[in-house]
Design an enzyme around this catalytic site. Structure first.
Site, PDB file in Angstrom:
ATOM      1  N   ASP A   1       0.838  -1.193   0.000  1.00 53.06           N
ATOM      2  CA  ASP A   1       0.000   0.000   0.000  1.00 53.06           C
ATOM      3  C   ASP A   1       0.880   1.253   0.000  1.00 53.06           C
ATOM      4  O   ASP A   1       1.923   1.297   0.664  1.00 53.06           O
ATOM      5  CB  ASP A   1      -0.896  -0.018   1.244  1.00 53.06           C
ATOM      6  CG  ASP A   1      -1.945   1.067   1.214  1.00 53.06           C
ATOM      7  OD1 ASP A   1      -2.726   1.096   0.255  1.00 53.06           O
ATOM      8  OD2 ASP A   1      -1.982   1.891   2.152  1.00 53.06           O
TER       9      ASP A   1
ATOM     10  N   GLU B   1       1.062  -0.444  -5.184  1.00 50.82           N
ATOM     11  CA  GLU B   1      -0.109   0.453  -5.163  1.00 50.82           C
ATOM     12  C   GLU B   1       0.416   1.857  -5.443  1.00 50.82           C
ATOM     13  O   GLU B   1       0.967   2.518  -4.573  1.00 50.82           O
ATOM     14  CB  GLU B   1      -0.815   0.360  -3.811  1.00 50.82           C
ATOM     15  CG  GLU B   1      -2.153   1.096  -3.767  1.00 50.82           C
ATOM     16  CD  GLU B   1      -2.025   2.561  -3.418  1.00 50.82           C
ATOM     17  OE1 GLU B   1      -2.076   3.404  -4.356  1.00 50.82           O
ATOM     18  OE2 GLU B   1      -1.867   2.884  -2.230  1.00 50.82           O
TER      19      GLU B   1
ATOM     20  N   ASP C   1     -11.141   1.136  -1.174  1.00 45.36           N
ATOM     21  CA  ASP C   1     -11.318   2.562  -0.893  1.00 45.36           C
ATOM     22  C   ASP C   1     -12.310   3.233  -1.841  1.00 45.36           C
ATOM     23  O   ASP C   1     -12.698   4.379  -1.617  1.00 45.36           O
ATOM     24  CB  ASP C   1      -9.980   3.302  -1.000  1.00 45.36           C
ATOM     25  CG  ASP C   1      -9.099   3.105   0.224  1.00 45.36           C
ATOM     26  OD1 ASP C   1      -9.640   2.824   1.308  1.00 45.36           O
ATOM     27  OD2 ASP C   1      -7.868   3.234   0.099  1.00 45.36           O
TER      28      ASP C   1
END
Length: 506
Positions: free
Chosen positions: A292, A339, A392
Site C-alpha cells: 500500500d 499500489e 477505498d
C-alpha cells in the site's frame, strides 16, 4: 504469477459469512474459494491481516507482523479439544449477518482464547515454541501485549518508565512470561488456521494476494522496540512530522494519517533488515504482496504533527532502489504489486520501471470526459493490475449513481451501453457488466473485482471511505449471496477474455 492473464476477487476475511459476528477461517471461506475457482478465477485478494486500530482499520496496526485474532475460528479450537461446545456457542452472534460486529467479536474471541490457552498440553507448547523460533518478531510482540495488559491498554509512551523503554523492559522478560505465553499461543493459532486455508486455496489453483500497509501505528510494538528507526524524539517520545497524502481524488483536505515517519538513513545502516524481515514474513503469509502507498518509497508527504489537515506538507525523498536492491538479494523474484495510486511524479514512474513491479489501474478513475487517463482500459499496459474498484472506492453501481452526469454519460458511452436502465443493480446489472467487461478485455495481466461489484451492490455496501474514521470496514456478506452470484457469467468472461490460465504449475 502476475505475468500471464488472470482474474481475481477482492473480499476480506472480515466480510465473509460466519456465525461469529465477523468472518473467520472456517468452511465458509472454503466454500468461497470453491465458488471463485469454479468461475475460473485464479486470484483472491484480501486486506491486511494485522491487528486493528481503534477505528477497526488494518492500515494503522499495533504490529506489522502479527495477525488479527478476531479471524480465529472458534470451532477450530473445539476440534483441537481446547474448548467445549458450550464455549463455542457463546461466540455465536445473533445480530445482522450483513454487518461485521468488531466489538462483539473482539470481546467474545478473547474470552474464548483465554479459556483455550488454559488447556494446552506439553506437545502443543513445544509446537508453539518452535513457531516462536521460526518467527523472531513474536517474542517482542508477546511482551508488548503482556505489558499493555498490565498497563490497562494505555499507549506505550504513557507506561511506567521500566516498561516504556524497551531495553529496560526486555531485561525483565521473565516477569511477563505467563501473559506473554498467551499472546504467543494466539499468534500460533492464527497462523495455523490461516495457512491451512491458504493451502486449500492453492490446491484449488487460487493464489492469495495479501496487502501490506506502508506505515505502522505510533502505539505499536514496532516503534516501541525500534524507536531509532523512526523520526521520534528520544527524550519526549513525540513526533514532529507525520505521514499522509496531500489533497487528491478521495479528499480535498488530503488524508492526515498521523503515522510516524521512517528514519530511512538509520534503516540503511543495517541493510534495511526490518523491511527485509517484514517482506519475508508477508511472502510466507501470502503468495503475492500488494504494498500500500508504494509511492512513499520514492518520495513521501511529510506533514507537521500539529497540522489540522494534510494540506500543509512537503515531499521528502524515500529510499528508492537502495531498499529494493537489498530486497532482491534475498528475494530475487519477489511477487509484489505496487499500489501507485494518487498524486505522483517521475520518481515513482522511475521506481516502478526499476523494480519492474506491476502498478495498479482503477477504471473508476479513468472516466474523465475530456481526458485520456492512464486508468482507461485502452491505456492499460500488460504489467499492471486492473481493478473495477478497490476497498477505498465506492461500489461500481454506487459510483454510477453519484458521478456527475457528464462522467456517467462518458463512462456508459465508452463501454458501449446505450440502454436507459443504467441504474439497475443486482447480479445482472447491465451497465455494471459493460464496465466490468471493459476491464476484463484490457491488456492488463490481472483484472480484479470486489465481491460487492460481482453482486451489483450500491454504495451502502462500500468497505471504506478514506479520511472518514467512522463506520468503515463493516461490510459483510452471506453464504446465500455468494451462492447466488451468476457463476456462468464470470466463467464466460474469464474464458472469453483468456483469464483462466493456471498460476501454479501442475
Amino acid at each position: 504469477m502476475l505475468k500471464q492473464r488472470g482474474a481475481g476477487v477482492l473480499l476480506h476475511i472480515s466480510s465473509m459469512p460466519s456465525e461469529y459476528g465477523i468472518g473467520v477461517f472456517d468452511d465458509n471461506v472454503k466454500e468461497f474459494i470453491d465458488a471463485i475457482a469454479d468461475m475460473g478465477f485464479t486470484y483472491w485478494q484480501v486486506l491486511p491481516f494485522n491487528p486493528l486500530d481503534g477505528a477497526n482499520s488494518p492500515y494503522c496496526s499495533p504490529s506489522a507482523f502479527a495477525g488479527n485474532y478476531l479471524f480465529i475460528n472458534p470451532k477450530g479450537l473445539l476440534d483441537m479439544k481446547l474448548v467445549s461446545e458450550e464455549d463455542v456457542k457463546s461466540n455465536i452472534y445473533t445480530g445482522s449477518p450483513y454487518t461485521a460486529d468488531y466489538e462483539f467479536a473482539g470481546e467474545m474471541r478473547l474470552k474464548l482464547l483465554k479459556k483455550a490457552f488454559l488447556n494446552i498440553d506439553e506437545n502443543l507448547a513445544k509446537e508453539i515454541k518452535a513457531f516462536e523460533i521460526d518467527n523472531p518478531w513474536l517474542t517482542d510482540y508477546s511482551v508488548f501485549m503482556a505489558v499493555k495488559e498490565l498497563e490497562d491498554m494505555k499507549p506505550w509512551w504513557e507506561w511506567e518508565t521500566e516498561h516504556s523503554h524497551y531495553f529496560e523492559c526486555i531485561k525483565s522478560i521473565y516477569s511477563y512470561e505467563e501473559k506473554a505465553a498467551f499472546w504467543k499461543f494466539v499468534q500460533f493459532i492464527f497462523f495455523r488456521q490461516w495457512l491451512a486455508i491458504k493451502e486449500y486455496a492453492n490446491q484449488k489453483g487460487i493464489a492469495i494476494i495479501g496487502d501490506m500497509p506502508i506505515y505502522v501505528a505510533m502505539d505499536s510494538v514496532d516503534i516501541w522496540s525500534n524507536p531509532n528507526m523512526f523520526k521520534i524524539d528520544d527524550k519526549t517520545l513525540k513526533v514532529d512530522k507525520v505521514a499522509g497524502v496531500p489533497p487528491d481524488y478521495f479528499s480535498e483536505d488530503g488524508q492526515l494519517w498521523g503515522n510516524p515517519i521512517y528514519d530511512w538513513d538509520t534503516m540503511e545502516k543495517d541493510g534495511y533488515a526490518w523491511w527485509i524481515s517484514r517482506l519475508g514474513n508477508a511472502l510466507k503469509t501470502y503468495d503475492i504482496v500488494r504494498i500500500d502507498h508504494f509511492r512513499a518509497f520514492a518520495s513521501y508527504w511529510e506533514i507537521p504533527a500539529d497540522s489540522p489537515t494534510a494540506k500543509i506538507g512537503e515531499w521528502v525523498d524515500g529510499p528508492k532502489m537502495k531498499l529494493f536492491d537489498k530486497l532482491f538479494e534475498t528475494y530475487p523474484d519477489a511477487p509484489i504489486i505496487a499500489e501507485d495510486l494518487g498524486v505522483f511524479g517521475e520518481d515513482v514512474v522511475q521506481l516502478l520501471e526499476d523494480t519492474k513491479f506491476p502498478g495498479m489501474k482503477v477504471v473508476q478513475f479513468g472516466f474523465e470526459p475530456n481526458g485520456d487517463s492512464l486508468h482507461m482500459p485502452h491505456n492499460a499496459v500488460q504489467n499492471s493490475i486492473n481493478y473495477v474498484g478497490t476497498h477505498d472506492n465506492n461500489t461500481l453501481l454506487g459510483w454510477l449513481w453519484e458521478a456527475s452526469e457528464d462522467e456517467r454519460k462518458f463512462a456508459l458511452d465508452y463501454v458501449g451501453f446505450d440502454g436507459d436502465n443504467w441504474g439497475e443493480g443486482g447480479y445482472y446489472s447491465p451497465s455494471c457488466r459493460k464496465i466490468i467487461e471493459s476491464v476484463w478485455v484490457s491488456s492488463s495481466n490481472v483484472a480484479i473485482i470486489a465481491l460487492q461489484d460481482m453482486c451489483g451492490f450500491g454504495s451502502d455496501a462500500r468497505m471504506n471511505i478514506p479520511g472518514v474514521p467512522e463506520k468503515n470496514w463493516r461490510f459483510r456478506t452471506t453464504a446465500d449471496t455468494i451462492r447466488n452470484i451468476d457463476k456462468n457469467y464470470y466463467k464466460k468472461i474469464n474464458s472469453l477474455y483468456r483469464r483462466m490460465y493456471p498460476v501454479f504449475e501442475k
